[in-house]
Structure formats: C-alpha cells, structure tokens
Design a protein around this motif. Structure first.
Motif, short mmCIF file in Angstrom:
data_model
loop_
_atom_site.label_atom_id
_atom_site.label_comp_id
_atom_site.label_asym_id
_atom_site.label_seq_id
_atom_site.Cartn_x
_atom_site.Cartn_y
_atom_site.Cartn_z
N ILE A 39 8.46 14.55 -1.04
CA ILE A 39 9.41 13.65 -0.39
C ILE A 39 9.08 13.49 1.09
O ILE A 39 9.27 12.44 1.69
CB ILE A 39 10.85 14.18 -0.58
N SER A 40 8.55 14.57 1.71
CA SER A 40 8.24 14.51 3.13
C SER A 40 7.03 13.62 3.43
O SER A 40 6.81 13.25 4.57
CB SER A 40 7.97 15.93 3.67
N TYR A 41 6.24 13.29 2.42
CA TYR A 41 5.11 12.39 2.62
C TYR A 41 5.61 10.97 2.86
O TYR A 41 6.47 10.48 2.16
CB TYR A 41 4.20 12.39 1.39
N LYS A 42 5.05 10.31 3.86
CA LYS A 42 5.44 8.94 4.15
C LYS A 42 4.65 7.99 3.25
O LYS A 42 3.43 8.11 3.15
CB LYS A 42 5.17 8.61 5.61
N PRO A 43 5.33 7.05 2.61
CA PRO A 43 4.58 6.08 1.79
C PRO A 43 3.78 5.16 2.69
O PRO A 43 4.17 4.90 3.84
CB PRO A 43 5.70 5.32 1.06
N PRO A 44 2.64 4.65 2.21
CA PRO A 44 1.86 3.72 3.03
C PRO A 44 2.60 2.42 3.26
O PRO A 44 3.43 2.00 2.43
CB PRO A 44 0.60 3.50 2.19
N LYS A 45 2.31 1.78 4.38
CA LYS A 45 2.90 0.48 4.68
C LYS A 45 1.97 -0.61 4.15
O LYS A 45 0.75 -0.42 4.09
CB LYS A 45 3.06 0.31 6.19
N PRO A 46 2.51 -1.75 3.77
CA PRO A 46 1.62 -2.86 3.39
C PRO A 46 0.86 -3.33 4.62
O PRO A 46 1.28 -3.12 5.76
CB PRO A 46 2.59 -3.93 2.88
N SER A 47 -0.28 -3.98 4.42
CA SER A 47 -1.02 -4.54 5.54
C SER A 47 -0.25 -5.72 6.11
O SER A 47 0.78 -6.13 5.57
CB SER A 47 -2.41 -4.98 5.08
N ARG A 48 -0.75 -6.28 7.19
CA ARG A 48 -0.04 -7.39 7.85
C ARG A 48 0.07 -8.61 6.96
O ARG A 48 0.89 -9.49 7.21
CB ARG A 48 -0.75 -7.73 9.16
N SER A 49 -0.75 -8.69 5.93
CA SER A 49 -0.66 -9.79 4.97
C SER A 49 0.48 -9.58 3.98
O SER A 49 0.78 -10.45 3.16
CB SER A 49 -1.98 -9.93 4.20
N ASN A 105 -3.16 5.15 14.66
CA ASN A 105 -2.12 4.25 14.16
C ASN A 105 -2.49 3.68 12.79
O ASN A 105 -1.63 3.51 11.92
CB ASN A 105 -1.90 3.10 15.16
N TYR A 106 -3.77 3.40 12.61
CA TYR A 106 -4.22 2.89 11.30
C TYR A 106 -4.02 3.95 10.22
O TYR A 106 -3.50 3.66 9.13
CB TYR A 106 -5.69 2.49 11.37
N ILE A 107 -4.41 5.19 10.52
CA ILE A 107 -4.25 6.27 9.54
C ILE A 107 -2.78 6.47 9.21
O ILE A 107 -2.40 6.67 8.05
CB ILE A 107 -4.89 7.57 10.06
N ASN A 108 -1.93 6.41 10.23
CA ASN A 108 -0.48 6.55 10.00
C ASN A 108 0.04 5.44 9.09
O ASN A 108 0.96 5.67 8.29
CB ASN A 108 0.27 6.54 11.33
N SER A 109 -0.54 4.23 9.20
CA SER A 109 -0.08 3.13 8.35
C SER A 109 -0.42 3.36 6.88
O SER A 109 0.18 2.75 5.99
CB SER A 109 -0.71 1.80 8.82
N LEU A 110 -1.37 4.28 6.63
CA LEU A 110 -1.72 4.65 5.26
C LEU A 110 -0.77 5.71 4.71
O LEU A 110 -0.90 6.13 3.55
CB LEU A 110 -3.15 5.19 5.19
N LYS A 161 0.40 -7.24 1.69
CA LYS A 161 -0.17 -6.74 0.44
C LYS A 161 -0.51 -5.26 0.55
O LYS A 161 -0.68 -4.71 1.63
CB LYS A 161 -1.44 -7.53 0.09
N TYR A 162 -0.61 -4.61 -0.61
CA TYR A 162 -1.09 -3.24 -0.70
C TYR A 162 -2.51 -3.29 -1.26
O TYR A 162 -2.71 -3.61 -2.43
CB TYR A 162 -0.20 -2.41 -1.62
N SER A 163 -3.49 -2.99 -0.41
CA SER A 163 -4.87 -2.96 -0.88
C SER A 163 -5.05 -1.78 -1.83
O SER A 163 -4.18 -0.92 -1.95
CB SER A 163 -5.83 -2.81 0.31
N LEU A 164 -6.23 -1.73 -2.48
CA LEU A 164 -6.51 -0.62 -3.39
C LEU A 164 -6.48 0.71 -2.64
O LEU A 164 -6.05 1.73 -3.20
CB LEU A 164 -7.88 -0.83 -4.04
N VAL A 165 -6.91 0.72 -1.38
CA VAL A 165 -6.86 1.94 -0.55
C VAL A 165 -5.44 2.46 -0.48
O VAL A 165 -5.18 3.66 -0.63
CB VAL A 165 -7.41 1.65 0.86
N ARG A 166 -4.48 1.57 -0.27
CA ARG A 166 -3.07 1.97 -0.12
C ARG A 166 -2.44 2.29 -1.47
O ARG A 166 -1.61 3.19 -1.58
CB ARG A 166 -2.30 0.87 0.62
N GLN A 167 -2.85 1.55 -2.50
CA GLN A 167 -2.32 1.84 -3.84
C GLN A 167 -2.73 3.23 -4.31
O GLN A 167 -1.96 3.92 -4.98
CB GLN A 167 -2.83 0.80 -4.83
N LEU A 168 -3.94 3.65 -3.96
CA LEU A 168 -4.44 4.95 -4.40
C LEU A 168 -4.04 6.08 -3.46
O LEU A 168 -4.37 7.24 -3.72
CB LEU A 168 -5.97 4.90 -4.52
N GLY A 169 -3.36 5.76 -2.36
CA GLY A 169 -2.91 6.80 -1.44
C GLY A 169 -4.05 7.50 -0.72
O GLY A 169 -3.99 8.70 -0.45
#
Length: 399
Positions: free
Chosen positions: A143-153, A382-387, A155-163
């Motif tokens: 629960i303490s893990y932050k879910p990734p944010k979608p990109s500025r478009s 900041n990019y890593i945090n967005s993941l 969308k959730y890229s495959l990188v974000r879908q796979l965590g």
C-alpha cells in the motif's frame, strides 16, 4: 532452513571443475532489485562456469563461489549497500586466483527461504531472497508504494503498466577526440570539453545523493562513433540513456535550451540540429530503409518524450532561478543517430548555444554548468518518481 551446499555440474561439461584449464571468465556486473515480496540479485558472468554456494553464521551470510573466474576491474572492492529488513549488503571480491566470491550479508531470522539458479544467453546467476513477513506487513508495504502516473499524453506506457523502475543511467558526453563538436569563434570554448564537464557533474551529484548507478560513455577526450554510444548503454543494461550536447547556429541570436527524443520531424530547426549532430555518422544511403525501420519500430518513444519533457523543465527552472532571460525551446522529436538502437528511453539535450555571445559567456561559468547538471539530476529524479519509484538517497541506503 537446513544447511545446503550444492555443487552444480552441467551435463554438457561433466569434468569441469574449479581448477580446470579453461581460461578465467570475467564476472561483469552485479545487479539487484527490491520487489514487494522478495529481493533479486543477479550476477552477470562472461561465459558458462560452475558455481556452488552455502550458508555461514555469526554473522549470517550466504556465499556463492564462481569457479574459474576473475573480477572485472569495475567491481574491485565493490560493496552494494541494500539495508532492507533482511538483506544488509552484497560484497564481491576475488577470493582466490580461480574463484570470485559473492557474499550476501543478511539476517536468517527474517528469511523464509532463498533460491539460487542460473540463466543462459547471457550466462548469469540469480539469487532470490524471500523474507519471513506476515501477510499484514506485506500488504502494508504494498500500500505504501505509489502507483505510477500516466504520461502527459494521459496514457500508461508498457514501462508504467509493468511497474518498471530505474537503477542504471548512462550519460553520453557528445563528441570527443578528433570530433570537437561546436567551437566558439575565439576557439576557447569547445563543445566536447563542456559536455564532458557537465556529464561529470551530473554523475557526481547523482552518486553523492542517490543509490543510482551512473556510467559515462567516455571519461576523457576520446572519440566514439555515434553508432557505438547507444550500444554501450545496451551492454550496460541501462534504464536511461542521456546524450549531452551544446548547440550552435549560423544565427548568433539563436539561444535557449532544448531537448530531443528519437522521432521523425518536419521542424526546420530540429532538422538542422540533427544534421549537425549526425555529421560524423559512418552509415551509407543504402542503409536508409533499415534505419527508417529502426526509428518506426522504436517502442520507447512515449517514455523518451516523457523523460525529455521532465528534464527540459528542470533545466530551465534551475537556470532561471539564477540567470535572467533563459529561453525554453521545448522538446522535439528528431532522427538522431546517437539515439537509434537504444533499448531504453533515450534523449539528447542541447544545453545552450556556443554561437550566442550571452550563452557562450555563461557556459564558461562553473556555476552555470553546475545549474545545468543539477537540472538534469532533478529531471531524472522527477521522472523516476512519476513511475511510482521513489529514488533512495545515498544516506538512506547506508543506514
């Protein structure tokens, strides 16, 4: 857990022992990742080799001996501080002439089990450590893990879908050696020197403040073909590739900071920049179709663009905090050779214009270069945090 000491003898090499006459294979790299349910450690070895392992007590540790191996110089006296609940650190050293030993310092009272196995192509040893935690504790940690944010478009890229996260970054100081890059009119400011200085600053800041691994494609004034730079990042299994440059234009009034990712473009300025940066390519017209296919098939465009946007914003913000009239030229796609073939999100940063009198003067300042470097570092974090992957500070990793 009962004591285990297993000697693995591969069926294809039934008489292969630690003291065989085979040449020593290099132990190339140690990688690790903390998953919610276990920690995985991977040791990359140059060629197929026998290995064995065991447990030791007081203090608690697991050791793995790799037979007929030698340590890559980059791993000499290397210690990886982990400091999670059950695994403290990973140590690796040349135990004897023929044996490299890896040691995992841990707490057996908090370990439920561990697995050690090998994978092929390339040959590597995998160590999975499973903690002894209650289900409620695991749930709390997840629960303490932050879910990734979608990109500025949106969308959730495959990188974000796979965590997926970021552990290793390759920085590429542009040009070098016989290729000076842009040169100021007085010939006192040379692009290859400026960008190497900035890359070293980025490496220093990240290594002093985070547990990220940072690798430079060149550490000195050496020439590297454009096509080889992304290959280095691929070989190091990097998660991000960042090529650093200084801009130039026939128009002395042209100024600003801009960042590129790999894509096609009709922007005249982007076309001009790409043509200049690609000038040292050794490829021929007959290879154009293959090159175009590589760009079209690039599956990292979305994340590369996201990385470019984040770093561009951070550089401009850092420079604007001290200097006036910082021009934000934004983020654009472009067919840059140095980015083609990268297996990870890859971008090219044009930090400022040597051909502009004001930016030329600023680039001579260590303060200006330090702010650029800090902007790149802030953008990476900041990019890593967005993941959804918080970057661990160096201080935290050593506690």
């Amino acid at each position: 857990m009962k004591f285990k000491k297993i000697i693995l003898i591969f069926l294809i090499l039934p008489f292969f022992y630690c003291f065989s006459l085979l040449p020593r294979a290099k132990v190339l790299k140690v990688r690790y990742h903390n998953h919610p349910f276990f920690t995985r450690v991977v040791v990359d070895i140059e060629a197929l080799r026998e290995y064995y392992y065991g447990k030791l007590y007081n203090p608690d540790r697991i050791y793995i001996d790799f037979c007929q191996t030698e340590l890559d110089p980059s791993l000499k006296n290397k210690v990886f501080e982990i400091n999670n609940i059950y695994l403290k650190r990973i140590r690796i050293a040349q135990h004897s002439y023929n044996i490299v030993r890896a040691v995992l310092d841990l707490d057996f009272s908090k370990i439920k089990d561990f697995r050690i196995f090998h994978l092929m192509d390339p040959f590597r040893i995998v160590i999975d450590i499973y903690p002894k935690e209650r289900e409620s504790e695991l749930k709390r940690r997840i629960i303490s893990y932050k879910p990734p944010k979608p990109s500025r478009s949106g969308k959730y890229s495959l990188v974000r879908q796979l965590g997926l996260g970021v552990r290793t970054i390759v920085l590429d100081p542009g040009h070098g050696g016989e290729d000076p890059g842009a040169v100021s009119k007085d010939k006192l400011l040379i692009e290859k020197e400026i960008v190497l200085d900035i890359a070293r600053r980025v490496k220093r800041i990240l290594e002093e403040n985070t547990d990220l691994e940072v690798i430079l494609t060149r550490e000195s004034d050496t020439f590297l073909p454009l096509e080889d730079r992304a290959v280095i990042a691929n070989q190091k299994m990097a998660d991000l590739f960042i090529s650093i440059h200084a801009n130039s234009s026939p128009n002395p009034n042209a100024r600003g900071v801009e960042t590129y990712y790999l894509n096609f473009t009709q922007d005249p300025h982007a076309v001009e920049v790409a043509a200049r940066e690609n000038a040292t390519s050794t490829k021929n017209i007959g290879e154009m179709e293959k090159i175009i296919k590589k760009i079209i098939q690039n599956s990292k465009i979305e994340e590369s663009r996201e990385l470019a946007l984040t770093i561009q914003k951070s550089i401009v913000k850092n420079l604007s905090s001290v200097y006036s009239n910082i021009k934000d030229l934004g983020v654009k796609g472009g067919p840059f050779w140095v980015l083609i073939g990268a297996d990870m999100p890859a971008i090219l940063i044009e930090t400022s214009f040597l051909s502009n009198p004001y930016e030329n003067e600023r680039l001579r300042s260590e303060r200006y270069r330090e702010l650029i470097a800090k902007g790149i570092c802030d953008g990476i974090i900041n990019y890593i945090n967005s993941l959804g992957k918080n970057v661990k500070s160096r201080g935290e990793s050593r506690r």
